[in-house]
Design an enzyme around this catalytic site. Structure first.
Site, PDB file in Angstrom:
ATOM      1  N   SER A 258       1.188  -1.484  -0.145  1.00 13.01           N
ATOM      2  CA  SER A 258       0.080  -0.022   0.027  1.00 13.01           C
ATOM      3  C   SER A 258       0.752   0.914   0.175  1.00 13.01           C
ATOM      4  O   SER A 258       2.353   1.241   0.454  1.00 13.01           O
ATOM      5  CB  SER A 258      -1.098  -0.409   1.392  1.00 13.01           C
ATOM      6  OG  SER A 258       0.174   0.029   2.138  1.00 13.01           O
ATOM      7  N   LYS A 259       0.284   2.671   0.254  1.00  9.56           N
ATOM      8  CA  LYS A 259       0.695   3.651   0.180  1.00  9.56           C
ATOM      9  C   LYS A 259       1.718   3.867   0.858  1.00  9.56           C
ATOM     10  O   LYS A 259       2.590   4.258   1.428  1.00  9.56           O
ATOM     11  CB  LYS A 259       0.123   4.558  -0.442  1.00  9.56           C
ATOM     12  CG  LYS A 259       0.577   6.170  -0.376  1.00  9.56           C
ATOM     13  CD  LYS A 259       0.205   7.349  -0.339  1.00  9.56           C
ATOM     14  CE  LYS A 259       0.235   8.667  -0.348  1.00  9.56           C
ATOM     15  NZ  LYS A 259       1.139   8.914   0.909  1.00  9.56           N
TER      16      LYS A 259
END
Ligand code: GLU
Length: 507
Positions: A258-259
């Protein structure tokens, strides 16, 4: 072969999305097929302004091009689902007529009440399905007349009528045979009360109308595929082939990348710079971190696909020739930033130096470094790129050029200065100033000759001079440094440095 990339413009394109687009692109180009960009923007609540333009710009930076799409047109348009709204309703009603779907009138409160009721009865996360539907307000439970009345006067949705007791099997090009039982599946909404289709309906209708032959997408869509398979059956349409790509896993531990993982571990997860329109937060992309598009593309190609030979460094053309869906793994692919950097470095070395000059110049100027000629910049790039994996690292590697050291150096470094060398350096400077031509071989011969004449150990000479001129213990070849700085700058730096270490002789 007709393939498509069908992103939802709900934010910046994650590198996982870039990989999906890339695999589709490689197959389309390899097979001489067509590649379509379709924007799946039916969920207006998740629409993010700028996301579509970002997707197109990012893929174009990567060298991934489309034959059809909202930005290039084509015979199968419009390519934004929001502009195709009228098409879907007709198909949803067709399914109702054929007994594959039904109208449902339940309000939000009624749906919530149903969930609570079944939860209380011990059902885990109750859904609208073959059991619960019989208790709800829909065209299966209400008398025909009431249904017709409600259709005229009330909002309604169209739900898929999930058949009971069926096993849905389909072949996935990566996973082989996959099977689901319909008792695990719910009656998904196909058409919403505002007349907009949901993802499932729009996706299947468009894949059919656009003549898509291969659906290559992320693993997260695998659980939706049995519904899609049944929709094809309901419509009586031929199914495309399916391939579900493995997840991209975070470098440490399990789970999808994920970011947040990128922020935490210091690498980008987006191809390009993105500013979140609501929070204003800015995220840098691979481009800003100094990756070449071919470096990122090559790394992403390897994230899940295993070429048959030893080759790891591929150009786009080579990827098109070598890519093979049957060598894509089922298991999640662990993201490895160091590997991405290494691959990028290989591509940096393949580029001609002249080609890199404009890109490095942009970084040079952004850091407000002193003016520099193209020839000097070329020489610096030549020197630095063996050590650099990204473009900014080229600029970092030639710090010596634009950032003279401050003397005295920290104790750990100044302890390494060799006093006999310090004392005699003024005489080397005179020799350096007299050489006929400032090239590496000539400067090297001069320095070695000088060291020999004065019986100074070459290692100590090199280290002392390097420390005085650059303030660093290691770096590019000292001969190259001497040439690049030039005799005048070498004199300037020694004039400042030597007195600090007690050499008082005037230079
Ligand atoms: N709109 C879906 C997405 O955003 C597309 C899934 C598919 O390719 O079918 O990923």
């Amino acid at each position: 072969m007709v393939l498509r990339f069908a992103p939802s413009p709900t934010g910046p394109l994650h590198i996982g999305g870039v990989r999906t687009a890339l695999y589709n692109y490689l197959l389309a180009r390899q097979q001489g097929g067509r590649f379509i960009l379709r924007i799946e923007d039916t969920d207006q609540t998740r629409f993010v302004p700028g996301a579509e333009a970002y997707i197109i710009q990012s893929l174009s930076w990567c060298g991934i091009t489309f034959d059809e799409g909202p930005h290039v047109g084509g015979p199968n348009g419009p390519y934004r689902q929001s502009e195709r709204k009228d098409i879907y309703a007709q198909y949803a009603h067709q399914l109702v007529e054929q007994g594959w779907a039904y109208y449902a009138f339940d309000t939000e409160e009624e749906l919530e009440e149903m969930r609570q009721r079944f939860e209380a009865a011990g059902m885990v996360s109750p859904q609208y399905n073959s059991i619960t539907r019989t208790y709800m307000k829909n065209s299966l439970t209400l008398p025909l007349q009431e249904v017709q009345e409600r259709l005229r006067t009330q909002p309604y949705v169209i739900r898929f009528l999930m058949p009971r007791g069926r096993e849905v099997r389909f072949y996935d090009e990566i996973r082989g045979w996959v099977s689901f039982h319909t008792k695990e599946l719910d009656d998904k909404v196909l058409l919403k009360s505002d007349g907009m289709p949901t993802y499932h309906l729009a996706n299947v209708v468009d894949d059919h109308l656009m003549g898509i032959t291969h659906v290559v997408r992320g693993e997260e869509w695998l659980p939706s595929t049995p519904l899609h398979v049944l929709l094809y059956e309901g419509f009586g349409w031929e199914m495309p082939k399916f391939a579900h790509l493995p997840l991209i896993l975070r470098p440490d531990g399990g789970g999808k990348l994920s970011k947040r993982d990128g922020d935490r571990l210091g690498f980008p997860v987006f191809p390009l710079w993105w500013q979140d329109p609501s929070s204003g937060e800015v995220s840098l992309g691979y481009r800003e971190r100094g990756f070449l598009p071919e470096g990122l593309v090559n790394y992403l190609a390897l994230l899940g696909w295993h070429p048959s030979g030893e080759q790891e460094v591929f150009t786009m053309e080579e990827l098109i020739a070598a890519f093979d869906l049957s060598r894509v793994s089922k298991a999640g692919a662990r993201f490895d930033y160091e590997k991405a950097r290494w691959i990028n470095q290989q591509h940096l070395r393949r580029r001609s130096v002249a080609d890199l000059v404009p890109q490095v110049r942009v970084l040079w100027e952004a850091r407000e470094l002193p003016p520099i000629s193209d020839t000097q910049l070329e020489a610096l790039i030549q020197l630095a790129r063996e050590r650099a994996s990204t473009l900014p690292e080229i600029v970092d590697a030639v710090r010596f050029f634009y950032a003279p050291p401050t003397h005295p150096l920290p104790e750990t470094l100044s302890a390494k200065l060799h006093s006999p060398v310090l004392a005699l350096l003024p005489t080397f400077l005179l020799e350096l100033e007299q050489v006929s031509e400032h090239t590496e071989p000539i400067v090297e011969t001069t320095l070695k000759g000088w060291a020999r004449t004065h019986s100074l150990p070459l290692g100590k000479v090199l280290l002392t001079l390097r420390l005085l001129l650059t303030g660093e213990e290691s770096g590019p070849s000292l001969y190259a440094i001497l040439v690049l700085l030039g005799a005048a700058e070498v004199r300037r730096r020694l004039q400042i440095a030597l007195p600090v270490y007690g050499v008082s002789q005037r230079l």
